[in-house]
Design a protein around this motif. Structure first.
Motif: not given
Length: 114
Positions: A4-22
């Motif tokens: 299963t592919l899990i993709v993620g984006i980490y925004e360095k200055t705010t420490n926000n994280l978005i993760v989703k299964v594609l």
């Protein structure tokens, strides 16, 4: 092996994280995910996997690091923060014998809601 592919984006200055299964690991889906969650003005750092090539068409500040050469590029680009996230995900899922694909996103949301 069924992965299963899990993709993620980490925004360095705010420490926000978005993760989703594609459902499909192709460059079109990755590009759409990025467009939905990243401003085109942002600096985007990825590893050199070929699936990220299309990001350059939208994100002019897309830079890569080739992990065969090291974890930090000669220009200082790295993906260390998101790699740390993947390490924690792998450790979490190793504790489960088997997780159904349709439960992975739900499990992920529960883990990060704590």
């Amino acid at each position: 092996m069924n992965k299963t592919l899990i993709v993620g984006i980490y925004e360095k200055t705010t420490n926000n994280l978005i993760v989703k299964v594609l459902k499909n690991a192709n460059s079109k889906n990755l590009l759409q995910f990025a467009i939905n969650h990243i401003s085109s003005k942002c600096d985007v750092h990825t590893d050199s996997w070929k699936g990220y090539r299309d990001l350059k068409s939208v994100f002019t500040k897309h830079e890569t690091v080739n992990h065969q050469d090291g974890y930090v590029s000669k220009t200082g680009v790295n993906t260390n923060q998101i790699e740390s996230v993947w390490k924690h995900i792998r450790r979490t899922f190793k504790t489960h014998i088997k997780v159904a694909k349709h439960h992975i996103q739900l499990l992920w949301n529960c883990l990060w809601a704590i």
